[in-house]
Design a protein around this motif. Structure first.
Motif, PDB file in Angstrom:
ATOM      1  N   PHE A  84     -14.973   5.654   6.397  1.00  0.00           N
ATOM      2  CA  PHE A  84     -14.266   6.936   4.683  1.00  0.00           C
ATOM      3  C   PHE A  84     -13.782   6.223   3.939  1.00  0.00           C
ATOM      4  O   PHE A  84     -13.294   7.191   3.431  1.00  0.00           O
ATOM      5  N   ILE A  85     -13.487   4.707   3.945  1.00  0.00           N
ATOM      6  CA  ILE A  85     -12.594   4.595   2.780  1.00  0.00           C
ATOM      7  C   ILE A  85     -13.277   3.548   1.831  1.00  0.00           C
ATOM      8  O   ILE A  85     -14.842   2.550   1.941  1.00  0.00           O
TER       9      ILE A  85
ATOM     10  N   VAL B 100       1.076  -5.308   2.963  1.00  0.00           N
ATOM     11  CA  VAL B 100       1.321  -4.379   3.914  1.00  0.00           C
ATOM     12  C   VAL B 100       1.989  -2.630   3.466  1.00  0.00           C
ATOM     13  O   VAL B 100       2.212  -2.196   2.039  1.00  0.00           O
TER      14      VAL B 100
ATOM     15  N   SER C  45       0.621  -1.108  -0.510  1.00  0.00           N
ATOM     16  CA  SER C  45       0.055  -0.018   0.010  1.00  0.00           C
ATOM     17  C   SER C  45       0.709   1.168  -0.070  1.00  0.00           C
ATOM     18  O   SER C  45       1.268   1.678   1.033  1.00  0.00           O
TER      19      SER C  45
ATOM     20  N   ARG D 277      -1.343  -1.121  -3.446  1.00  0.00           N
ATOM     21  CA  ARG D 277      -2.587  -0.532  -3.693  1.00  0.00           C
ATOM     22  C   ARG D 277      -2.669   1.103  -3.431  1.00  0.00           C
ATOM     23  O   ARG D 277      -1.419   1.655  -2.272  1.00  0.00           O
TER      24      ARG D 277
ATOM     25  N   THR E 199      -8.092  -5.693   6.854  1.00  0.00           N
ATOM     26  CA  THR E 199      -7.714  -4.381   6.643  1.00  0.00           C
ATOM     27  C   THR E 199      -8.450  -3.153   8.371  1.00  0.00           C
ATOM     28  O   THR E 199      -7.735  -2.384   8.334  1.00  0.00           O
TER      29      THR E 199
ATOM     30  N   TYR F 158      -0.230  11.498   3.258  1.00  0.00           N
ATOM     31  CA  TYR F 158      -1.072  11.333   4.141  1.00  0.00           C
ATOM     32  C   TYR F 158      -2.153  12.836   3.901  1.00  0.00           C
ATOM     33  O   TYR F 158      -0.324  13.769   3.368  1.00  0.00           O
TER      34      TYR F 158
HETATM   35  C1  LIG Z   1      -7.667   1.830   8.860  1.00  0.00           C
HETATM   36  C2  LIG Z   1      -6.810   2.798   7.145  1.00  0.00           C
HETATM   37  O1  LIG Z   1      -7.740   3.589   7.149  1.00  0.00           O
HETATM   38  N1  LIG Z   1      -5.789   1.843   6.748  1.00  0.00           N
HETATM   39  C3  LIG Z   1      -6.183   2.344   5.651  1.00  0.00           C
HETATM   40  C4  LIG Z   1      -6.383   1.390   4.464  1.00  0.00           C
HETATM   41  O2  LIG Z   1      -6.228   1.528   2.656  1.00  0.00           O
HETATM   42  C5  LIG Z   1      -3.955   2.928   5.019  1.00  0.00           C
HETATM   43  O3  LIG Z   1      -4.023   4.194   5.770  1.00  0.00           O
HETATM   44  C6  LIG Z   1      -3.114   1.301   6.011  1.00  0.00           C
HETATM   45  O4  LIG Z   1      -1.870   1.935   5.942  1.00  0.00           O
HETATM   46  C7  LIG Z   1      -3.110   0.683   5.259  1.00  0.00           C
HETATM   47  O5  LIG Z   1      -4.577  -0.154   5.438  1.00  0.00           O
HETATM   48  C8  LIG Z   1      -2.332  -0.889   5.137  1.00  0.00           C
HETATM   49  O6  LIG Z   1      -2.042  -0.657   7.108  1.00  0.00           O
HETATM   50  P1  LIG Z   1      -0.836  -0.486   7.207  1.00  0.00           P
HETATM   51  O7  LIG Z   1      -1.014   0.531   7.185  1.00  0.00           O
HETATM   52  O8  LIG Z   1      -0.525  -0.544   8.975  1.00  0.00           O
HETATM   53  O9  LIG Z   1       0.788  -1.882   6.560  1.00  0.00           O
END
Ligand SMILES: CC(=O)N[C@H](C=O)[C@@H](O)[C@H](O)[C@H](O)COP(=O)(O)O
Length: 224
Positions: free
Chosen positions: A76-77, A204, A15, A46, A149, A19
């Motif tokens: 919000f997603i 990840v 991912s 992603r 997620t 932000y």
């Molecule tokens: C909860 C939410 O908003 N999750 C988002 C979804 O796209 C991202 O902020 C995360 O970075 C992503 O899910 C990967 O997870 P991690 O960054 O923990 O590896």
């Protein structure tokens, strides 16, 4: 199984998100990050936001899971059908959307959202779930792949330090759809462990693509 989903079996998805207000928040930067992770072995990427999705799709030759975060609270997603259609039209091969049972801002159910998207686009659908009940409902709603997620973020599951492997076990035991482990996978060992629990693939984000957070982990470790 759809060939794009089949191509993700046993693989690492990365991912690539920055932000609002952050130094790396620029579609060109995210596309470069995406290219870098593909060079390192990511089987899919992603990406968040319409501009990022477009740029990433134009840059890498692996499947792109797209989402559109609108807001930072509640659903919000990719919260509505309009958001989902826009993500698909931006070129995402898979549209990731909130897969919880919470009310959606446009009043549609998840099933109606999935059906509406299928009428307008060929994209696959990933449900970002926060619990087993979410995943079972998302499966009934007709999505293609389940993600963990939102475990720890929707109020139904504790926010574990690492990935929510207990939820992975539940999903693998009770759901027929492929399960993507996503959320707080911070080490290669955790990624491997998630696969050993029967996950289909591992996504990840932070630990690979968010240098501010990673730097903070190191900086904190040096504070006596
Ligand atoms: C909860 C939410 O908003 N999750 C988002 C979804 O796209 C991202 O902020 C995360 O970075 C992503 O899910 C990967 O997870 P991690 O960054 O923990 O590896």
């Amino acid at each position: 199984m759809n060939p794009i989903i089949e191509s993700l079996r046993g693989t690492l998805v990365v991912s690539c998100q920055a932000y609002p207000g952050e130094p790396m928040r620029d579609p060109r930067t995210m596309a470069q990050v995406a290219a870098a992770v593909v060079a390192g072995g990511a089987a899919a990427v992603r990406a968040q936001g319409i501009a990022d999705i477009r740029q990433v799709v134009a840059t890498v030759d692996v499947p792109v899971i797209g989402l559109w975060k609108d807001g930072d609270d509640g659903v919000f997603i990719t919260p509505t059908l309009d958001h989902a259609v826009a993500v698909a039209e931006a070129g995402a091969h898979v549209v990731a959307l909130d897969g919880t049972r919470r009310p959606r801002p446009d009043g549609r159910t998840l099933a109606q959202t999935v059906a509406g998207l299928r009428e307008r686009a060929d994209a696959l659908v990933m449900a970002d779930c926060g619990s087993l009940d979410d995943a079972l409902a998302a499966q009934d709603a007709g999505v293609d792949i389940l993600g963990t997620t939102l475990s720890g973020y929707s109020g139904e599951r504790p926010r574990t330090d690492g990935p929510d492997l207990e939820l992975v076990d539940q999903l693998v035991a009770s759901c027929t759809l492929p399960v993507m482990v996503e959320g707080r996978v911070h080490t290669p060992a955790q990624a491997a462990e998630a696969l050993a629990h029967g996950a289909f693939a591992v996504c990840v984000g932070t630990a690979i693509t968010h240098p501010t957070t990673i730097t903070g982990w190191f900086a904190d470790a040096l504070v006596r």
